[in-house]
Design a protein around this motif. Structure first.
Motif, PDB file in Angstrom:
ATOM      1  N   THR A 313      40.617  36.942  44.543  1.00 15.69           N
ATOM      2  CA  THR A 313      41.980  36.411  44.457  1.00 15.69           C
ATOM      3  C   THR A 313      42.332  36.011  43.030  1.00 15.69           C
ATOM      4  N   LEU A 314      41.406  35.338  42.351  1.00 13.51           N
ATOM      5  CA  LEU A 314      41.648  34.931  40.969  1.00 13.51           C
ATOM      6  C   LEU A 314      41.839  36.141  40.062  1.00 13.51           C
ATOM      7  N   LEU A 315      41.046  37.168  40.272  1.00 13.76           N
ATOM      8  CA  LEU A 315      41.164  38.376  39.443  1.00 13.76           C
ATOM      9  C   LEU A 315      42.481  39.102  39.726  1.00 13.76           C
ATOM     10  N   GLN A 316      42.885  39.134  40.990  1.00 10.68           N
ATOM     11  CA  GLN A 316      44.155  39.779  41.332  1.00 10.68           C
ATOM     12  C   GLN A 316      45.337  39.021  40.720  1.00 10.68           C
ATOM     13  N   LEU A 317      45.262  37.692  40.725  1.00  8.87           N
ATOM     14  CA  LEU A 317      46.321  36.898  40.108  1.00  8.87           C
ATOM     15  C   LEU A 317      46.388  37.139  38.607  1.00  8.87           C
ATOM     16  N   ALA A 318      45.198  37.302  37.982  1.00  3.62           N
ATOM     17  CA  ALA A 318      45.169  37.573  36.549  1.00  3.62           C
ATOM     18  C   ALA A 318      45.800  38.922  36.241  1.00  3.62           C
ATOM     19  N   VAL A 319      45.454  39.935  37.041  1.00  2.00           N
ATOM     20  CA  VAL A 319      46.036  41.264  36.844  1.00  2.00           C
ATOM     21  C   VAL A 319      47.545  41.210  37.042  1.00  2.00           C
ATOM     22  N   SER A 320      47.975  40.452  38.067  1.00  5.43           N
ATOM     23  CA  SER A 320      49.404  40.337  38.342  1.00  5.43           C
ATOM     24  C   SER A 320      50.158  39.720  37.166  1.00  5.43           C
ATOM     25  N   TYR A 322      49.402  39.963  34.015  1.00  7.06           N
ATOM     26  CA  TYR A 322      49.518  40.966  32.959  1.00  7.06           C
ATOM     27  C   TYR A 322      50.526  42.045  33.311  1.00  7.06           C
ATOM     28  N   GLU A 323      50.612  42.388  34.595  1.00  7.41           N
ATOM     29  CA  GLU A 323      51.590  43.398  35.009  1.00  7.41           C
ATOM     30  C   GLU A 323      53.009  42.899  34.843  1.00  7.41           C
ATOM     31  N   LYS A 324      53.238  41.592  35.106  1.00  9.36           N
ATOM     32  CA  LYS A 324      54.576  41.025  34.958  1.00  9.36           C
ATOM     33  C   LYS A 324      54.993  41.010  33.502  1.00  9.36           C
ATOM     34  N   SER A 325      54.042  40.807  32.615  1.00  8.96           N
ATOM     35  CA  SER A 325      54.379  40.705  31.192  1.00  8.96           C
ATOM     36  C   SER A 325      54.763  42.049  30.585  1.00  8.96           C
ATOM     37  N   THR A 326      54.438  43.142  31.287  1.00  2.22           N
ATOM     38  CA  THR A 326      54.790  44.450  30.766  1.00  2.22           C
ATOM     39  C   THR A 326      56.049  44.981  31.420  1.00  2.22           C
TER      40      THR A 326
END
Length: 326
Positions: A313-320, A322-326
């Motif tokens: 869950t923590l890793l998915q939130l981190a990826v999310s 980064y995806e929002k910032s692009t």
């Protein structure tokens, strides 16, 4: 004693001796057998060039040659890593004390440390600036609150304070019997018995506000109970273990992790493919997850499934993010 400690002790005895020192006394001083003593003598004399001479009377004593004893010193550094860290950390802490109330009282101690380091360098100035002891993640704290907390711990008095929890940002009032003040990863924590919650808790001192000593004796808990609750699981906010975490590190990360100390009860082994499996008892998963996730793709939590899901869950939130910032 290990070999270096025995060699240093042997050197000190012989250098300070006015008369030949009997073999039996040297064995007692070093706590070793006759055979080990003779090996150490040979190392000191042949490898390090010590001016050792035998008792001319034939009674078996040893001493340094009078003419050479004054100028002979052991070459190189004879402090072990823990001793060097202790001296340098203390030296730097004394520097940081500035012109406070302890400055003049501690000045002789600082001078003594510098003398000890100089002795390691054969009487020359020891370049303290060549070795650094760095703090990491030091948090700001209220020095007044710290003094009140430390005073309550030492005076064995109860303590009242407001606590602003970092995890929830909620403020609560606590009445506690302080047990121990702990310095962990460059920050201070208070281990205490919380009377309102009827249990042991650990508090980050930098989150304590409006602390005041209560004129009532603190409840003292046995050391064994404190160790069982506060040191039996991973991290500073440990508590009684809820389970064991199993983490598998890549073969690349294994070269680091296999040499690291995570917990006194950890279990580790290399897997056939070069990866490294580490097992650790834990209670509060937060700190353990932070330390595992810093290894990124080189670490995988395999058990228990609940901890594995938290990491996912923590890793998915981190990826999310980064995806929002692009």
């Amino acid at each position: 004693m290990d070999r270096y400690e025995r060699t240093l002790a042997l050197h000190r005895v012989l250098k300070n001796a006015r008369y030949p020192v009997p073999i039996k006394r040297l064995m007692d001083e070093l706590g070793c057998s006759r055979a080990t003593l003779y090996r150490d003598i040979a190392f000191l004399r042949d490898a390090l060039g010590a001016p050792i001479e035998s008792d001319a009377t034939g009674e078996g004593g040893l001493r340094y040659d009078e003419k050479e004893a004054e100028r002979f010193e052991l070459p190189g550094l004879w402090l072990n890593s823990d001793e060097l860290h202790a001296l340098l950390a203390t030296h730097q802490l004394l520097d940081r004390s500035g012109n406070g109330v302890l400055a003049s009282a501690l000045a002789p101690l600082k001078s003594r440390i510098e003398t000890l380091l100089s002795e390691q360098a054969g009487g020359k100035r020891w370049p303290v600036e060549r070795v650094r002891v760095l703090g990491s993640g030091v948090r700001r704290r209220d020095e007044i609150a710290f003094r009140v907390v430390a005073g309550a711990v030492l005076e064995r008095k109860r303590l009242g304070f407001d606590y602003l929890a970092r995890s929830t940002n909620e403020r609560t009032h606590r009445t506690v019997s302080p047990q121990r003040l702990t310095h962990y990863k460059d920050n201070w924590y208070l281990d205490a018995y919380d009377h309102d919650r009827d249990g042991l808790r650990s508090f980050s001192v930098d989150r304590i506000q409006h602390a005041r000593v209560i004129d009532e004796a603190a409840l003292d808990l046995p050391d064994a109970e404190l160790d069982q609750h506060l040191a039996s699981s991973y991290g500073i906010f440990s508590g009684a273990p809820k389970g064991w975490a199993s983490i598998v590190f890549s073969a690349k990360a294994a070269r680091w992790v296999a040499d690291e100390h995570w917990h006194s009860k950890q279990e580790g082994r290399f897997l056939p493919d070069g990866r490294y499996q580490l097992k650790i008892p834990y209670s509060n998963a937060k700190e353990l997850l932070m330390d595992v996730l810093r290894y990124g793709a080189d670490a995988e939590i395999t058990e228990p499934e609940s901890l594995r899901q938290q990491a996912r869950t923590l890793l998915q939130l981190a990826v999310s993010a980064y995806e929002k910032s692009t």
